[in-house]
Write a protein that holds these residues in place. Structure first.
Motif, mmCIF file in Angstrom:
data_model
loop_
_atom_site.group_PDB
_atom_site.id
_atom_site.type_symbol
_atom_site.label_atom_id
_atom_site.label_comp_id
_atom_site.label_asym_id
_atom_site.label_seq_id
_atom_site.Cartn_x
_atom_site.Cartn_y
_atom_site.Cartn_z
ATOM 1 N N ASN A 1 0.816 -1.217 0.000
ATOM 2 C CA ASN A 1 0.000 0.000 0.000
ATOM 3 C C ASN A 1 0.847 1.263 0.000
ATOM 4 O O ASN A 1 0.444 2.277 -0.569
ATOM 5 N N TYR A 2 2.015 1.201 0.626
ATOM 6 C CA TYR A 2 2.883 2.384 0.687
ATOM 7 C C TYR A 2 3.600 2.629 -0.640
ATOM 8 O O TYR A 2 3.764 3.763 -1.073
ATOM 9 N N ASP A 3 4.072 1.542 -1.252
ATOM 10 C CA ASP A 3 4.861 1.691 -2.479
ATOM 11 C C ASP A 3 4.661 0.456 -3.345
ATOM 12 O O ASP A 3 5.376 -0.535 -3.225
ATOM 13 N N ILE A 4 3.705 0.526 -4.240
ATOM 14 C CA ILE A 4 3.350 -0.621 -5.073
ATOM 15 C C ILE A 4 4.487 -1.030 -6.000
ATOM 16 O O ILE A 4 4.654 -2.209 -6.333
ATOM 17 N N ALA B 1 9.853 1.566 6.236
ATOM 18 C CA ALA B 1 10.630 2.785 5.967
ATOM 19 C C ALA B 1 12.025 2.445 5.467
ATOM 20 O O ALA B 1 12.545 3.092 4.540
ATOM 21 N N MET B 2 12.646 1.422 6.055
ATOM 22 C CA MET B 2 13.981 1.004 5.626
ATOM 23 C C MET B 2 13.976 0.603 4.157
ATOM 24 O O MET B 2 14.902 0.922 3.404
ATOM 25 N N ILE B 3 12.925 -0.095 3.744
ATOM 26 C CA ILE B 3 12.831 -0.549 2.353
ATOM 27 C C ILE B 3 12.569 0.626 1.414
ATOM 28 O O ILE B 3 13.212 0.767 0.363
ATOM 29 N N ILE B 4 11.633 1.489 1.798
ATOM 30 C CA ILE B 4 11.237 2.600 0.924
ATOM 31 C C ILE B 4 12.376 3.597 0.742
ATOM 32 O O ILE B 4 12.552 4.172 -0.345
ATOM 33 N N ILE B 5 13.169 3.791 1.781
ATOM 34 C CA ILE B 5 14.321 4.696 1.680
ATOM 35 C C ILE B 5 15.319 4.204 0.622
ATOM 36 O O ILE B 5 16.007 5.001 -0.018
ATOM 37 N N LEU B 6 15.355 2.892 0.416
ATOM 38 C CA LEU B 6 16.272 2.301 -0.572
ATOM 39 C C LEU B 6 15.569 2.004 -1.900
ATOM 40 O O LEU B 6 16.088 1.241 -2.714
ATOM 41 N N ARG B 7 14.393 2.603 -2.138
ATOM 42 C CA ARG B 7 13.534 2.206 -3.262
ATOM 43 C C ARG B 7 14.249 2.250 -4.613
ATOM 44 O O ARG B 7 14.107 1.342 -5.434
#
Length: 409
Positions: free
Chosen positions: A304-307, A364-370
Protein backbone atom coordinates in the motif's frame (compact mmCIF):
# COMPACT_ATOMS: atom_id res chain seq x y z
CA UNK A 1 24.28 47.18 5.81
CA UNK A 2 24.38 44.52 8.56
CA UNK A 3 27.68 42.77 9.20
CA UNK A 4 27.70 39.08 8.15
CA UNK A 5 27.77 36.67 11.05
CA UNK A 6 31.09 34.86 11.29
CA UNK A 7 31.19 31.06 11.17
CA UNK A 8 32.54 30.94 14.72
CA UNK A 9 29.65 33.06 16.04
CA UNK A 10 27.12 31.04 14.03
CA UNK A 11 28.38 27.76 15.50
CA UNK A 12 28.28 29.24 19.00
CA UNK A 13 24.70 30.38 18.52
CA UNK A 14 23.70 26.98 17.13
CA UNK A 15 25.28 25.25 20.13
CA UNK A 16 23.46 27.56 22.53
CA UNK A 17 20.12 26.92 20.82
CA UNK A 18 20.75 23.16 20.85
CA UNK A 19 21.71 23.27 24.53
CA UNK A 20 18.57 25.22 25.44
CA UNK A 21 16.38 22.78 23.51
CA UNK A 22 18.11 19.81 25.17
CA UNK A 23 17.66 21.26 28.66
CA UNK A 24 13.99 21.86 27.87
CA UNK A 25 13.67 18.21 26.83
CA UNK A 26 15.35 17.02 30.03
CA UNK A 27 12.92 19.13 32.04
CA UNK A 28 10.05 17.58 30.08
CA UNK A 29 11.15 14.13 31.30
CA UNK A 30 11.72 15.39 34.85
CA UNK A 31 8.22 16.80 34.97
CA UNK A 32 6.80 13.36 34.14
CA UNK A 33 9.21 11.15 36.11
CA UNK A 34 9.20 13.12 39.35
CA UNK A 35 5.47 12.89 39.92
CA UNK A 36 4.26 10.66 42.75
CA UNK A 37 2.12 8.72 40.27
CA UNK A 38 3.71 8.65 36.83
CA UNK A 39 1.41 9.09 33.85
CA UNK A 40 2.60 6.21 31.67
CA UNK A 41 0.77 7.60 28.61
CA UNK A 42 2.62 10.89 28.95
CA UNK A 43 5.89 9.03 29.40
CA UNK A 44 5.28 7.02 26.23
CA UNK A 45 4.47 10.16 24.29
CA UNK A 46 7.75 11.90 25.11
CA UNK A 47 9.88 8.72 25.06
CA UNK A 48 8.68 7.84 21.57
CA UNK A 49 10.81 10.68 20.19
CA UNK A 50 13.94 9.50 21.99
CA UNK A 51 15.07 9.31 25.62
CA UNK A 52 18.13 11.31 26.75
CA UNK A 53 21.05 9.30 28.10
CA UNK A 54 21.72 11.90 30.80
CA UNK A 55 21.21 11.02 34.46
CA UNK A 56 20.14 7.48 33.61
CA UNK A 57 16.84 8.57 32.10
CA UNK A 58 16.82 5.88 29.42
CA UNK A 59 17.43 3.10 31.94
CA UNK A 60 14.74 4.46 34.26
CA UNK A 61 12.21 4.94 31.45
CA UNK A 62 12.82 1.45 30.10
CA UNK A 63 12.19 -0.02 33.57
CA UNK A 64 8.81 1.72 33.51
CA UNK A 65 7.97 1.03 29.86
CA UNK A 66 8.80 -2.67 30.29
CA UNK A 67 6.47 -2.87 33.32
CA UNK A 68 9.22 -3.60 35.84
CA UNK A 69 8.72 -0.50 37.98
CA UNK A 70 5.21 0.47 39.09
CA UNK A 71 3.94 3.93 38.24
CA UNK A 72 3.64 4.78 41.96
CA UNK A 73 7.06 6.01 43.08
CA UNK A 74 6.30 5.17 46.72
CA UNK A 75 6.40 1.45 45.79
CA UNK A 76 9.77 1.53 44.04
CA UNK A 77 12.01 0.86 47.01
CA UNK A 78 10.06 -2.15 48.30
CA UNK A 79 9.41 -3.63 44.86
CA UNK A 80 13.03 -3.32 43.81
CA UNK A 81 14.23 -4.86 47.06
CA UNK A 82 11.86 -7.83 46.63
CA UNK A 83 12.73 -8.44 42.98
CA UNK A 84 16.47 -8.17 43.51
CA UNK A 85 16.28 -10.49 46.49
CA UNK A 86 14.30 -12.97 44.39
CA UNK A 87 16.93 -12.89 41.64
CA UNK A 88 19.65 -13.56 44.17
CA UNK A 89 17.66 -16.58 45.31
CA UNK A 90 17.44 -17.82 41.71
CA UNK A 91 21.22 -17.75 41.49
CA UNK A 92 21.62 -19.71 44.71
CA UNK A 93 19.06 -22.33 43.75
CA UNK A 94 19.83 -22.86 40.06
CA UNK A 95 23.54 -22.43 39.50
CA UNK A 96 24.71 -25.35 41.59
CA UNK A 97 26.97 -28.29 40.75
CA UNK A 98 25.50 -31.68 41.74
CA UNK A 99 27.27 -33.21 44.70
CA UNK A 100 28.29 -29.81 46.02
CA UNK A 101 25.08 -28.94 47.89
CA UNK A 102 25.43 -28.96 51.60
CA UNK A 103 23.95 -32.21 52.82
CA UNK A 104 23.88 -34.27 55.95
CA UNK A 105 24.90 -37.31 53.97
CA UNK A 106 26.66 -38.34 50.79
CA UNK A 107 24.51 -37.01 47.97
CA UNK A 108 26.15 -39.37 45.46
CA UNK A 109 24.80 -42.40 47.32
CA UNK A 110 21.41 -42.03 45.64
CA UNK A 111 22.34 -39.62 42.86
CA UNK A 112 25.36 -40.07 40.62
CA UNK A 113 26.45 -39.06 37.07
CA UNK A 114 25.17 -42.33 35.53
CA UNK A 115 21.78 -42.20 37.25
CA UNK A 116 18.79 -42.58 34.88
CA UNK A 117 16.38 -41.15 37.45
CA UNK A 118 14.54 -38.22 35.78
CA UNK A 119 14.73 -36.37 39.09
CA UNK A 120 18.51 -36.78 39.20
CA UNK A 121 20.41 -33.54 39.69
CA UNK A 122 23.13 -34.97 37.48
CA UNK A 123 20.67 -35.54 34.61
CA UNK A 124 19.49 -31.95 34.96
CA UNK A 125 23.10 -30.77 35.06
CA UNK A 126 23.99 -32.50 31.78
CA UNK A 127 20.85 -31.19 30.03
CA UNK A 128 21.56 -27.68 31.29
CA UNK A 129 25.06 -27.88 29.85
CA UNK A 130 23.68 -28.54 26.37
CA UNK A 131 21.74 -25.27 26.59
CA UNK A 132 24.65 -23.51 28.23
CA UNK A 133 26.97 -24.43 25.37
CA UNK A 134 24.81 -22.46 22.90
CA UNK A 135 24.39 -19.54 25.30
CA UNK A 136 28.14 -19.41 25.92
CA UNK A 137 28.85 -19.23 22.19
CA UNK A 138 26.26 -16.52 21.61
CA UNK A 139 27.14 -14.17 24.46
CA UNK A 140 30.82 -14.21 23.55
CA UNK A 141 29.98 -12.56 20.23
CA UNK A 142 27.65 -9.87 21.58
CA UNK A 143 28.18 -6.51 19.85
CA UNK A 144 31.63 -7.43 18.49
CA UNK A 145 32.13 -3.92 17.09
CA UNK A 146 32.46 -2.49 20.62
CA UNK A 147 34.47 -3.72 23.59
CA UNK A 148 31.87 -3.14 26.33
CA UNK A 149 30.84 -6.76 26.82
CA UNK A 150 34.46 -7.88 27.02
CA UNK A 151 35.22 -5.43 29.83
CA UNK A 152 34.87 -6.23 33.55
CA UNK A 153 31.75 -5.24 35.43
CA UNK A 154 32.35 -3.17 38.53
CA UNK A 155 29.73 -5.23 40.37
CA UNK A 156 30.52 -8.94 39.87
CA UNK A 157 28.21 -11.47 41.49
CA UNK A 158 29.97 -12.21 44.77
CA UNK A 159 27.93 -15.38 45.31
CA UNK A 160 29.63 -16.75 42.20
CA UNK A 161 33.12 -15.28 42.00
CA UNK A 162 33.88 -15.67 45.71
CA UNK A 163 32.33 -19.11 46.18
CA UNK A 164 34.26 -22.34 46.48
CA UNK A 165 31.10 -24.40 45.94
CA UNK A 166 29.73 -22.79 42.78
CA UNK A 167 31.67 -22.85 39.52
CA UNK A 168 31.24 -20.07 36.98
CA UNK A 169 29.05 -21.06 34.06
CA UNK A 170 31.68 -20.73 31.34
CA UNK A 171 33.80 -23.40 33.06
CA UNK A 172 31.02 -25.97 32.49
CA UNK A 173 31.33 -25.97 28.70
CA UNK A 174 34.17 -26.20 26.25
CA UNK A 175 34.93 -23.02 24.37
CA UNK A 176 34.66 -23.40 20.60
CA UNK A 177 35.52 -21.22 17.63
CA UNK A 178 33.23 -18.20 17.69
CA UNK A 179 32.22 -16.13 14.70
CA UNK A 180 29.60 -13.44 14.50
CA UNK A 181 26.73 -14.44 12.23
CA UNK A 182 23.45 -13.17 10.90
CA UNK A 183 20.49 -15.28 11.90
CA UNK A 184 17.48 -17.04 10.42
CA UNK A 185 14.86 -19.47 11.74
CA UNK A 186 15.63 -23.14 11.35
CA UNK A 187 13.65 -25.76 13.25
CA UNK A 188 12.62 -24.36 16.61
CA UNK A 189 15.21 -21.64 16.83
CA UNK A 190 17.45 -19.26 14.95
CA UNK A 191 20.60 -20.30 13.17
CA UNK A 192 23.35 -18.88 10.98
CA UNK A 193 22.66 -17.73 7.44
CA UNK A 194 25.70 -15.61 6.60
CA UNK A 195 28.85 -14.55 8.37
CA UNK A 196 28.99 -10.92 9.43
CA UNK A 197 31.93 -8.66 8.70
CA UNK A 198 31.90 -7.38 12.29
CA UNK A 199 35.03 -8.30 14.18
CA UNK A 200 36.40 -7.49 17.61
CA UNK A 201 40.07 -7.00 18.36
CA UNK A 202 39.63 -7.86 22.00
CA UNK A 203 39.16 -11.37 23.29
CA UNK A 204 35.96 -12.57 24.93
CA UNK A 205 37.98 -14.29 27.63
CA UNK A 206 36.75 -14.87 31.18
CA UNK A 207 38.06 -12.50 33.83
CA UNK A 208 40.45 -13.59 36.56
CA UNK A 209 39.05 -14.93 39.83
CA UNK A 210 37.05 -12.28 41.67
CA UNK A 211 36.04 -10.44 38.49
CA UNK A 212 33.51 -10.93 35.70
CA UNK A 213 33.19 -9.65 32.15
CA UNK A 214 29.84 -8.21 31.12
CA UNK A 215 29.27 -11.12 28.73
CA UNK A 216 29.56 -13.50 31.69
CA UNK A 217 26.77 -11.59 33.43
CA UNK A 218 24.57 -11.81 30.32
CA UNK A 219 25.33 -15.54 30.14
CA UNK A 220 23.96 -15.99 33.66
CA UNK A 221 20.81 -13.98 32.86
CA UNK A 222 20.05 -16.14 29.82
CA UNK A 223 20.83 -19.38 31.64
CA UNK A 224 18.46 -18.52 34.47
CA UNK A 225 15.79 -17.46 31.97
CA UNK A 226 16.08 -20.83 30.24
CA UNK A 227 15.86 -22.67 33.57
CA UNK A 228 12.78 -20.74 34.64
CA UNK A 229 11.05 -21.09 31.25
CA UNK A 230 11.50 -24.78 30.38
CA UNK A 231 8.62 -24.71 27.90
CA UNK A 232 10.54 -22.27 25.75
CA UNK A 233 14.10 -22.53 27.01
CA UNK A 234 16.88 -20.63 25.29
CA UNK A 235 16.64 -19.87 21.58
CA UNK A 236 19.54 -18.45 19.63
CA UNK A 237 18.96 -14.73 19.12
CA UNK A 238 17.73 -14.03 22.64
CA UNK A 239 21.26 -12.80 23.36
CA UNK A 240 20.64 -9.98 20.87
CA UNK A 241 17.51 -8.96 22.78
CA UNK A 242 19.01 -8.95 26.27
CA UNK A 243 22.28 -7.26 25.22
CA UNK A 244 21.00 -3.68 24.63
CA UNK A 245 18.87 -3.77 27.80
CA UNK A 246 21.81 -4.87 29.93
CA UNK A 247 24.08 -2.27 28.31
CA UNK A 248 21.63 0.53 29.11
CA UNK A 249 21.30 -0.60 32.72
CA UNK A 250 25.00 -1.32 33.33
CA UNK A 251 25.90 2.18 32.06
CA UNK A 252 23.40 3.94 34.34
CA UNK A 253 25.06 6.95 36.07
CA UNK A 254 23.08 6.06 39.21
CA UNK A 255 25.39 3.73 41.17
CA UNK A 256 22.58 1.93 43.00
CA UNK A 257 20.77 1.12 39.78
CA UNK A 258 24.07 0.17 38.15
CA UNK A 259 24.89 -2.21 41.00
CA UNK A 260 21.66 -4.15 40.37
CA UNK A 261 21.77 -3.95 36.58
CA UNK A 262 21.84 -7.74 36.29
CA UNK A 263 18.71 -8.40 38.35
CA UNK A 264 16.77 -5.51 36.84
CA UNK A 265 17.79 -6.55 33.33
CA UNK A 266 16.65 -10.13 33.97
CA UNK A 267 13.11 -9.07 34.89
CA UNK A 268 12.84 -6.46 32.10
CA UNK A 269 14.08 -9.02 29.58
CA UNK A 270 11.56 -11.56 30.93
CA UNK A 271 8.74 -9.02 30.54
CA UNK A 272 9.82 -8.15 27.02
CA UNK A 273 10.08 -11.82 26.05
CA UNK A 274 6.53 -12.38 27.28
CA UNK A 275 5.43 -9.98 24.53
CA UNK A 276 7.60 -11.30 21.68
CA UNK A 277 7.95 -14.96 22.70
CA UNK A 278 5.78 -16.07 19.75
CA UNK A 279 8.59 -14.91 17.41
CA UNK A 280 10.84 -17.58 18.90
CA UNK A 281 8.41 -20.53 18.89
CA UNK A 282 7.94 -22.19 15.51
CA UNK A 283 4.62 -23.80 16.43
CA UNK A 284 3.22 -20.27 16.93
CA UNK A 285 4.46 -18.84 13.62
CA UNK A 286 0.90 -18.59 12.29
CA UNK A 287 -0.61 -17.21 15.50
CA UNK A 288 -1.84 -13.62 15.62
CA UNK A 289 1.51 -12.47 17.04
CA UNK A 290 3.60 -15.08 15.24
CA UNK A 291 6.50 -14.15 12.98
CA UNK A 292 4.79 -15.23 9.73
CA UNK A 293 1.80 -13.02 10.49
CA UNK A 294 4.16 -10.13 11.23
CA UNK A 295 6.02 -10.60 7.93
CA UNK A 296 2.74 -10.83 6.00
CA UNK A 297 1.50 -7.63 7.67
CA UNK A 298 4.73 -5.88 6.76
CA UNK A 299 4.47 -6.98 3.12
CA UNK A 300 0.79 -5.95 2.93
CA UNK A 301 1.61 -2.49 4.25
CA UNK A 302 4.58 -2.17 1.91
CA UNK A 303 2.22 -2.92 -1.01
CA UNK A 304 0.00 0.00 0.00
CA UNK A 305 2.88 2.38 0.69
CA UNK A 306 4.86 1.69 -2.48
CA UNK A 307 3.35 -0.62 -5.07
CA UNK A 308 6.42 -0.38 -7.34
CA UNK A 309 8.76 -1.89 -4.76
CA UNK A 310 6.19 -4.56 -3.90
CA UNK A 311 5.85 -5.53 -7.58
CA UNK A 312 9.63 -5.64 -7.97
CA UNK A 313 9.92 -7.96 -4.97
CA UNK A 314 7.18 -10.17 -6.43
CA UNK A 315 8.92 -10.27 -9.80
CA UNK A 316 12.23 -11.28 -8.19
CA UNK A 317 10.52 -13.66 -5.73
CA UNK A 318 12.31 -11.77 -2.95
CA UNK A 319 10.33 -13.08 -0.01
CA UNK A 320 10.26 -11.30 3.37
CA UNK A 321 11.65 -14.45 5.04
CA UNK A 322 14.99 -13.69 3.37
CA UNK A 323 15.50 -10.37 5.14
CA UNK A 324 12.66 -9.27 7.47
CA UNK A 325 12.62 -12.42 9.60
CA UNK A 326 15.75 -11.24 11.36
CA UNK A 327 14.60 -7.61 11.42
CA UNK A 328 11.35 -8.45 13.20
CA UNK A 329 12.50 -11.28 15.43
CA UNK A 330 15.51 -9.42 16.83
CA UNK A 331 13.85 -5.97 16.85
CA UNK A 332 16.48 -4.66 14.40
CA UNK A 333 19.27 -5.24 16.93
CA UNK A 334 21.58 -6.73 14.28
CA UNK A 335 20.95 -4.13 11.60
CA UNK A 336 22.34 -1.02 13.31
CA UNK A 337 25.12 0.03 15.69
CA UNK A 338 24.19 -0.22 19.38
CA UNK A 339 23.53 3.54 19.93
CA UNK A 340 21.05 3.46 17.04
CA UNK A 341 19.43 0.30 18.39
CA UNK A 342 18.92 2.01 21.75
CA UNK A 343 17.26 4.95 20.00
CA UNK A 344 14.99 2.69 17.93
CA UNK A 345 13.98 0.77 21.04
CA UNK A 346 12.97 4.02 22.77
CA UNK A 347 10.24 4.26 20.14
CA UNK A 348 9.37 0.55 20.08
CA UNK A 349 8.94 0.37 23.86
CA UNK A 350 6.85 3.56 23.77
CA UNK A 351 4.58 2.43 20.95
CA UNK A 352 1.01 2.42 22.23
CA UNK A 353 0.22 -0.45 19.86
CA UNK A 354 3.46 -2.04 20.98
CA UNK A 355 5.30 -3.49 18.00
CA UNK A 356 3.10 -2.11 15.24
CA UNK A 357 5.68 0.65 14.86
CA UNK A 358 8.34 -1.99 14.21
CA UNK A 359 6.53 -2.82 10.96
CA UNK A 360 6.53 0.86 9.98
CA UNK A 361 10.28 1.08 10.62
CA UNK A 362 10.90 -1.99 8.44
CA UNK A 363 8.78 -0.52 5.64
CA UNK A 364 10.63 2.78 5.97
CA UNK A 365 13.98 1.00 5.63
CA UNK A 366 12.83 -0.55 2.35
CA UNK A 367 11.24 2.60 0.92
CA UNK A 368 14.32 4.70 1.68
CA UNK A 369 16.27 2.30 -0.57
CA UNK A 370 13.53 2.21 -3.26
CA UNK A 371 15.66 3.43 -6.21
CA UNK A 372 18.39 0.87 -5.62
CA UNK A 373 15.88 -1.91 -4.98
CA UNK A 374 13.80 -1.24 -8.09
CA UNK A 375 16.90 -1.24 -10.28
CA UNK A 376 18.67 -4.12 -8.53
CA UNK A 377 18.51 -7.83 -9.25
CA UNK A 378 17.84 -10.58 -6.69
CA UNK A 379 21.44 -11.02 -5.41
CA UNK A 380 22.17 -7.29 -5.11
CA UNK A 381 18.84 -6.55 -3.42
CA UNK A 382 19.23 -9.41 -0.97
CA UNK A 383 22.74 -8.27 -0.09
CA UNK A 384 21.51 -4.69 0.37
CA UNK A 385 18.64 -5.71 2.67
CA UNK A 386 20.74 -8.14 4.70
CA UNK A 387 23.48 -5.53 5.13
CA UNK A 388 21.54 -2.30 5.55
CA UNK A 389 23.77 0.67 4.63
CA UNK A 390 24.87 3.11 7.37
CA UNK A 391 22.67 6.20 7.66
CA UNK A 392 21.21 8.57 10.21
CA UNK A 393 18.68 6.47 12.10
CA UNK A 394 16.53 9.56 12.64
CA UNK A 395 15.87 9.67 8.89
CA UNK A 396 14.44 6.14 9.08
CA UNK A 397 12.37 6.88 12.19
CA UNK A 398 10.97 10.08 10.67
CA UNK A 399 9.95 8.15 7.57
CA UNK A 400 8.37 5.47 9.78
CA UNK A 401 6.32 8.13 11.61
CA UNK A 402 5.19 9.50 8.26
CA UNK A 403 4.08 6.00 7.22
CA UNK A 404 2.35 5.37 10.54
CA UNK A 405 0.00 8.24 9.78
CA UNK A 406 -1.14 6.20 6.78
CA UNK A 407 -1.40 3.04 8.89
CA UNK A 408 -3.41 0.27 7.28
CA UNK A 409 -5.64 -1.90 9.43
Amino acid sequence: MAKPVSLKVSIKLSNQIWEMAYKARLKEFDDVLEKDDIDISALKEISFHGIPDDQGKRALCWRLLLNYLPTERAKWKTDLMDQRSLYKQFIKEMIVIPGERESDGDVTFSDHPLSMNPDSEWQTFFKDNEVLLQIDKDVRRLCPDISFFQQPTEFPCTDIVNSDNVKRLHTRVQRQVLRCANVERKGLGITKIALSIKKANENYAPMAEGAEAHWEVVERILFLYAKLNPGQGYVQGMNEIVGPIYHAFACDPNEEFREFAEADCFFCFTNLMSEIRDFFIKSLDESENGINKMMNRMLAQLKNYDIDIWLRFQQLELRPQYYSFRWLTLLLSQEFPLPDVLRIWDSLFSDRDRFDFLIQVCCAMIIILRNQLIQGDFPSNLKLLQNFPPMDVQVILSKAVELSRQKIF
